[in-house]
Write a protein that holds these residues in place. Structure first.
Motif, PDB file in Angstrom:
ATOM      1  N   PHE A  36      39.856   3.438 -18.648  1.00  0.00           N
ATOM      2  CA  PHE A  36      40.144   2.224 -17.819  1.00  0.00           C
ATOM      3  C   PHE A  36      38.863   2.448 -16.587  1.00  0.00           C
ATOM      4  N   VAL A  37      37.681   1.885 -16.921  1.00  0.00           N
ATOM      5  CA  VAL A  37      36.500   2.116 -16.190  1.00  0.00           C
ATOM      6  C   VAL A  37      35.950   0.861 -15.351  1.00  0.00           C
ATOM      7  N   CYS A  38      35.010   1.004 -14.576  1.00  0.00           N
ATOM      8  CA  CYS A  38      34.411   0.109 -13.883  1.00  0.00           C
ATOM      9  C   CYS A  38      33.411  -0.783 -14.952  1.00  0.00           C
ATOM     10  N   ALA A  39      33.566  -1.956 -14.703  1.00  0.00           N
ATOM     11  CA  ALA A  39      32.906  -2.701 -15.598  1.00  0.00           C
ATOM     12  C   ALA A  39      31.244  -2.920 -15.600  1.00  0.00           C
ATOM     13  N   ARG A  40      31.046  -2.271 -14.420  1.00  0.00           N
ATOM     14  CA  ARG A  40      29.495  -2.132 -13.987  1.00  0.00           C
ATOM     15  C   ARG A  40      28.845  -0.673 -14.704  1.00  0.00           C
ATOM     16  N   CYS A  41      29.652   0.322 -14.009  1.00  0.00           N
ATOM     17  CA  CYS A  41      28.702   1.886 -14.096  1.00  0.00           C
ATOM     18  C   CYS A  41      29.804   2.559 -15.410  1.00  0.00           C
ATOM     19  N   GLU A  42      30.969   1.788 -15.804  1.00  0.00           N
ATOM     20  CA  GLU A  42      31.717   2.590 -16.698  1.00  0.00           C
ATOM     21  C   GLU A  42      32.167   3.859 -16.370  1.00  0.00           C
ATOM     22  N   LYS A  43      32.223   4.242 -15.442  1.00  0.00           N
ATOM     23  CA  LYS A  43      33.068   5.440 -14.817  1.00  0.00           C
ATOM     24  C   LYS A  43      34.300   5.075 -14.933  1.00  0.00           C
ATOM     25  N   PRO A  44      35.458   5.999 -15.417  1.00  0.00           N
ATOM     26  CA  PRO A  44      36.596   6.011 -15.085  1.00  0.00           C
ATOM     27  C   PRO A  44      37.408   6.250 -13.804  1.00  0.00           C
ATOM     28  N   PHE A  45      38.303   5.400 -13.560  1.00  0.00           N
ATOM     29  CA  PHE A  45      38.878   5.449 -12.147  1.00  0.00           C
ATOM     30  C   PHE A  45      39.525   6.971 -12.101  1.00  0.00           C
ATOM     31  N   LEU A  46      40.422   7.232 -12.938  1.00  0.00           N
ATOM     32  CA  LEU A  46      40.971   8.419 -12.846  1.00  0.00           C
ATOM     33  C   LEU A  46      42.119   8.387 -11.722  1.00  0.00           C
ATOM     34  N   GLY A  47      42.613   7.498 -11.542  1.00  0.00           N
ATOM     35  CA  GLY A  47      43.735   7.334 -10.496  1.00  0.00           C
ATOM     36  C   GLY A  47      43.050   6.594  -9.466  1.00  0.00           C
ATOM     37  N   HIS A  48      41.819   6.730  -9.126  1.00  0.00           N
ATOM     38  CA  HIS A  48      41.226   6.196  -7.919  1.00  0.00           C
ATOM     39  C   HIS A  48      41.327   4.861  -7.604  1.00  0.00           C
ATOM     40  N   LYS A  49      40.903   4.450  -6.580  1.00  0.00           N
ATOM     41  CA  LYS A  49      41.340   2.934  -6.212  1.00  0.00           C
ATOM     42  C   LYS A  49      40.576   2.232  -7.078  1.00  0.00           C
ATOM     43  N   HIS A  50      40.701   0.921  -7.516  1.00  0.00           N
ATOM     44  CA  HIS A  50      39.995  -0.082  -8.014  1.00  0.00           C
ATOM     45  C   HIS A  50      40.002  -1.442  -7.628  1.00  0.00           C
ATOM     46  N   TYR A  51      39.091  -2.255  -7.967  1.00  0.00           N
ATOM     47  CA  TYR A  51      39.049  -3.715  -7.487  1.00  0.00           C
ATOM     48  C   TYR A  51      38.702  -4.606  -8.858  1.00  0.00           C
ATOM     49  N   GLU A  52      39.793  -5.455  -8.581  1.00  0.00           N
ATOM     50  CA  GLU A  52      39.854  -6.383  -9.748  1.00  0.00           C
ATOM     51  C   GLU A  52      39.286  -7.879  -9.214  1.00  0.00           C
ATOM     52  N   ARG A  53      38.318  -8.403 -10.511  1.00  0.00           N
ATOM     53  CA  ARG A  53      37.783  -9.550 -10.263  1.00  0.00           C
ATOM     54  C   ARG A  53      37.715 -10.420 -11.567  1.00  0.00           C
ATOM     55  N   ASN A  54      37.978 -11.613 -11.547  1.00  0.00           N
ATOM     56  CA  ASN A  54      37.874 -12.292 -12.836  1.00  0.00           C
ATOM     57  C   ASN A  54      38.285 -11.583 -14.037  1.00  0.00           C
ATOM     58  N   GLY A  55      39.444 -10.802 -13.998  1.00  0.00           N
ATOM     59  CA  GLY A  55      39.586  -9.965 -15.333  1.00  0.00           C
ATOM     60  C   GLY A  55      39.063  -8.909 -15.326  1.00  0.00           C
ATOM     61  N   LYS A  56      38.267  -8.377 -14.708  1.00  0.00           N
ATOM     62  CA  LYS A  56      37.365  -7.204 -14.810  1.00  0.00           C
ATOM     63  C   LYS A  56      37.616  -6.153 -13.503  1.00  0.00           C
ATOM     64  N   ALA A  57      37.727  -4.832 -13.791  1.00  0.00           N
ATOM     65  CA  ALA A  57      37.842  -3.939 -12.946  1.00  0.00           C
ATOM     66  C   ALA A  57      36.512  -3.235 -12.443  1.00  0.00           C
ATOM     67  N   TYR A  58      36.362  -3.011 -11.093  1.00  0.00           N
ATOM     68  CA  TYR A  58      35.211  -2.735 -10.558  1.00  0.00           C
ATOM     69  C   TYR A  58      35.513  -1.317  -9.652  1.00  0.00           C
ATOM     70  N   CYS A  59      34.354  -0.205  -9.513  1.00  0.00           N
ATOM     71  CA  CYS A  59      34.695   0.527  -8.633  1.00  0.00           C
ATOM     72  C   CYS A  59      34.331   0.186  -7.065  1.00  0.00           C
ATOM     73  N   GLU A  60      34.752   0.862  -6.277  1.00  0.00           N
ATOM     74  CA  GLU A  60      34.468   0.280  -4.848  1.00  0.00           C
ATOM     75  C   GLU A  60      33.087  -0.062  -4.504  1.00  0.00           C
ATOM     76  N   ILE A  61      32.132   0.805  -5.059  1.00  0.00           N
ATOM     77  CA  ILE A  61      30.917   0.508  -4.724  1.00  0.00           C
ATOM     78  C   ILE A  61      30.365  -0.781  -5.333  1.00  0.00           C
ATOM     79  N   HIS A  62      30.601  -0.963  -6.524  1.00  0.00           N
ATOM     80  CA  HIS A  62      30.162  -2.123  -7.414  1.00  0.00           C
ATOM     81  C   HIS A  62      30.996  -3.316  -6.904  1.00  0.00           C
ATOM     82  N   TYR A  63      32.024  -3.361  -6.735  1.00  0.00           N
ATOM     83  CA  TYR A  63      32.827  -4.402  -6.304  1.00  0.00           C
ATOM     84  C   TYR A  63      32.064  -4.850  -5.077  1.00  0.00           C
ATOM     85  N   ASN A  64      31.831  -3.942  -3.930  1.00  0.00           N
ATOM     86  CA  ASN A  64      31.050  -4.112  -2.935  1.00  0.00           C
ATOM     87  C   ASN A  64      29.897  -4.993  -3.302  1.00  0.00           C
TER      88      ASN A  64
END
Ligand SMILES: [Zn+2]
Ligand SMILES: [Zn+2]
Ligand SMILES: [Zn+2]
Length: 75
Positions: A36-64
């Motif tokens: 379960f990784v960021c759609a942009r950088c493909e790093k796993p969230f490993l339980g960290h917070k993630h953000y969803e948009r248009n059916g994709k998940a992003y880390c905080e950095i890339h969501y912002n």
């Protein structure tokens, strides 16, 4: 569990293999924790917070970066 129904094992939406360890359930799907990784950088969230948009998940950095509420000029 010995009584575990094999058909009940969730399938990872990324690799399509059964998930037998920790499960992440997000966006109505199941994922291996490491898949379960960021759609942009493909790093796993490993339980960290993630953000969803248009059916994709992003880390905080890339969501912002992509959808942040900064205005056109500040970007
Ligand atoms: Zn997987
Ligand atoms: Zn990212
Ligand atoms: Zn501004």
């Amino acid at each position: 569990l010995p009584c575990h129904d094999k058909q009940g094992i969730p399938i990872c939406s990324a690799c399509h293999r059964p998930i037998e360890e920790r499960i992440v359930t997000a966006m109505g799907k199941h994922w291996h924790v490491e898949h379960f990784v960021c759609a942009r950088c493909e790093k796993p969230f490993l339980g960290h917070k993630h953000y969803e948009r248009n059916g994709k998940a992003y880390c905080e950095i890339h969501y912002n970066q992509l959808f942040g509420n900064m205005c056109f000029y500040c970007n």
